[in-house]
Scaffold this active site. Structure first.
Site, PDB file in Angstrom:
ATOM      1  CE  LYS A   1      -5.525   1.767 -26.380  1.00 32.45           C
ATOM      2  NZ  LYS A   1      -5.745   2.437 -25.090  1.00 32.45           N
TER       3      LYS A   1
ATOM      4  CD  GLU B   1      -4.582   5.270   0.419  1.00 29.08           C
ATOM      5  OE1 GLU B   1      -4.623   6.198   1.245  1.00 29.08           O
ATOM      6  OE2 GLU B   1      -5.495   4.436   0.285  1.00 29.08           O
TER       7      GLU B   1
ATOM      8  CG  ASP C   1      -6.879   9.872 -24.855  1.00 27.14           C
ATOM      9  OD1 ASP C   1      -5.897   9.109 -24.895  1.00 27.14           O
ATOM     10  OD2 ASP C   1      -8.005   9.508 -24.470  1.00 27.14           O
TER      11      ASP C   1
ATOM     12  NE  ARG D   1      -5.333  -4.638 -20.135  1.00 29.20           N
ATOM     13  CZ  ARG D   1      -5.777  -4.136 -21.288  1.00 29.20           C
ATOM     14  NH1 ARG D   1      -6.564  -3.091 -21.316  1.00 29.20           N
ATOM     15  NH2 ARG D   1      -5.421  -4.691 -22.434  1.00 29.20           N
TER      16      ARG D   1
ATOM     17  CE1 TYR E   1      -4.205   0.926  -0.401  1.00 31.80           C
ATOM     18  CE2 TYR E   1      -4.479  -1.158   0.753  1.00 31.80           C
ATOM     19  CZ  TYR E   1      -4.994  -0.153  -0.038  1.00 31.80           C
ATOM     20  OH  TYR E   1      -6.284  -0.209  -0.470  1.00 31.80           O
TER      21      TYR E   1
ATOM     22  CB  THR F   1      -3.358   3.132 -22.322  1.00 29.80           C
ATOM     23  OG1 THR F   1      -3.278   3.232 -23.745  1.00 29.80           O
ATOM     24  CG2 THR F   1      -4.764   3.461 -21.872  1.00 29.80           C
TER      25      THR F   1
HETATM   26  N1  DSN Z   1     -10.778   0.466 -25.910  1.00 25.67           N
HETATM   27  C1  DSN Z   1      -9.599   1.135 -26.411  1.00 25.67           C
HETATM   28  C2  DSN Z   1      -9.385   0.849 -27.847  1.00 25.67           C
HETATM   29  O1  DSN Z   1      -9.478  -0.287 -28.223  1.00 25.67           O
HETATM   30  O2  DSN Z   1      -9.107   1.742 -28.630  1.00 25.67           O
HETATM   31  C3  DSN Z   1      -9.599   2.577 -26.118  1.00 25.67           C
HETATM   32  O3  DSN Z   1      -9.813   2.757 -24.763  1.00 25.67           O
END
Ligand code: DSN
Length: 423
Positions: free
Chosen positions: A237, A64, A208, A243, A62, A234
């Site tokens: 990708k 925080e 984004d 993730r 933990y 994110t």
């Molecule tokens: N769900 C994602 C995508 O596949 O583009 C975006 O959050």
């Protein structure tokens, strides 16, 4: 760590002994990844180093707060992971500040709204049916319920972002924040144009960058960081990490962003994920990763050309990135049916609305394909021609025997380039 320090980490035999049902889920998923063509544009294959950090005892802690300012004792070791990760993120992206704690891209976006806006404020963002994201103002999401969203889209003739429309809407609605970045837009975004529109109306600019940040990290496309007040993304990708989410921003917004992530939106950070993000930030700073990022685009363009040759039209005429949006209307097959037919042949992709789609989103006239994962496993632009032909056949031929034949061809292709080798 000394040579004699044992790593106490993933023990698959223990999982099998304690919970054979879940052990089977894990091995079945590994088989699924190994045996199919993974063309979901937002997925990738993480490295063993990233998986080791994810499967470590850092998950227990933990923590925080932030390094040096935690609400729990015993954080001095995990602090090091977060400090290393922050330094790597700042260096890789040329950013003034980084926050590695968002649990996901949606959490990173929620925190950015929380940091910069008050409920009811106006936000100008790309519409979901034209390639935006749920968190960019969809009515079923916090962003559309708690904020007043004005949507821009692409031009019907070029299928490119209509910058004139963005400027006009910004002048008319005086948004407090403008968002660019999308989930199904295959072209480069003109961040300088967005900055100038945001400056003209005194709006924050949030980018984004979830889909393309890996291409930025690999120096394959221009970076939004010099132009944006806040960049969210994110890490799983094209970037190929665990993730999770991340935010980079200007120094003068650092405290606002940090307080919005914790304690406003989240509690304890996932320190195993923070450590794994640090690992991928190191991997992404290498020449090998830069070659990978460039090859992702070469493969993506080869796949788009191959699909066009199969009678499937790439929206906007092609791609500059890892993904293509494909209009299937000429084939007479919907996105929903194409996804199912490809899935039956072990080709994993998703149906996707195309701009001005006559079909509802659950049916859709298009598919979205991405090359992040197949490039990680070593497929090249030469292979993309075969991939396109297999997709073309799977979409057109709906009977079971075709699926079995296509699936066998997929098997030969991927077994020559295993996502995760068996030995
Ligand atoms: N769900 C994602 C995508 O596949 O583009 C975006 O959050």
């Amino acid at each position: 760590m000394s040579d004699s320090t044992p790593f106490w980490g993933p023990d698959f035999d223990a999982l099998t002994a304690i919970d054979p049902e879940i052990a089977t889920v894990v091995t079945d998923e590994l088989d699924r990844l190994r045996e199919g063509l993974q063309l979901i544009a937002s997925e990738n294959f993480t490295s063993p180093a990233v998986l080791a950090a994810l499967g470590s005892t850092l998950s227990n802690k933990y923590a925080e707060g932030y390094p040096g300012k935690r609400y729990y004792g015993g954080c001095e070791v995990v602090d090091r992971a977060e400090e290393i990760g922050i330094a790597r993120a700042k260096s890789l992206f040329g950013a003034e500040h980084a926050n590695l704690q968002p649990h996901s891209g949606a959490s990173a976006n929620l925190a950015t709204y929380a940091a910069l806006l008050a409920p009811g404020d106006t936000v100008l963002a790309m519409s979901l049916p034209h390639g935006g994201h749920l968190t960019h103002g969809s009515k079923v999401n916090f962003s559309g319920k708690w904020f007043n969203t004005v949507a821009y889209g692409v031009r019907e003739d070029t299928e490119l972002i209509d910058y004139d429309e963005v400027r006009e809407l910004a002048r008319q609605h005086q948004p407090k924040m403008i968002i660019c970045g999308a989930t199904a837009y295959p072209r480069l975004i003109d961040f300088e144009a967005f900055r100038s529109i945001a400056d003209e109306v005194g709006a924050w600019l949030m980018v984004d960058a979830a889909h393309f940040i890996g291409l930025v990290a690999g120096k394959a496309i221009p970076s939004p960081v010099p132009y944006a007040d806040v960049v969210t993304f994110t890490t799983h990708k094209v970037l190929r990490g665990p993730r999770g989410g991340m935010i980079v921003c200007k120094e003068d917004l650092a405290a606002r962003i940090d307080k919005a992530v914790f304690p406003f939106c989240q509690g304890g950070p996932l320190m195993h994920a923070v450590a794994a993000k640090a690992v991928v930030l190191k991997e992404a700073a290498t020449p090998e990763y830069q070659s990978y990022a460039k090859q992702v685009i070469v493969n993506s363009q080869a796949l788009a050309e191959g699909l066009a040759a199969e009678g499937m039209r790439p929206v906007s005429g092609g791609t500059d990135t890892h993904l293509s949006l494909i209009d299937l209307r000429e084939t007479g097959v919907t996105g929903k049916d194409a996804e199912a037919r490809c899935g039956a042949a072990n080709i994993v992709l998703n149906k996707n609305a195309i701009p001005f789609d006559p079909e509802p989103p659950a049916v859709a006239s298009g598919i979205r394909v991405g090359t992040a994962a197949v490039t990680t496993q070593g497929l090249t632009d030469g292979d993309m021609k075969e991939v396109a032909a297999l997709i073309g056949r799977a979409v057109r031929e709906s009977d079971g025997s075709a699926a079995a034949e296509i699936s066998a061809a997929v098997g030969s292709l991927v077994s020559a380039h295993p996502a995760y080798p068996r030995d």
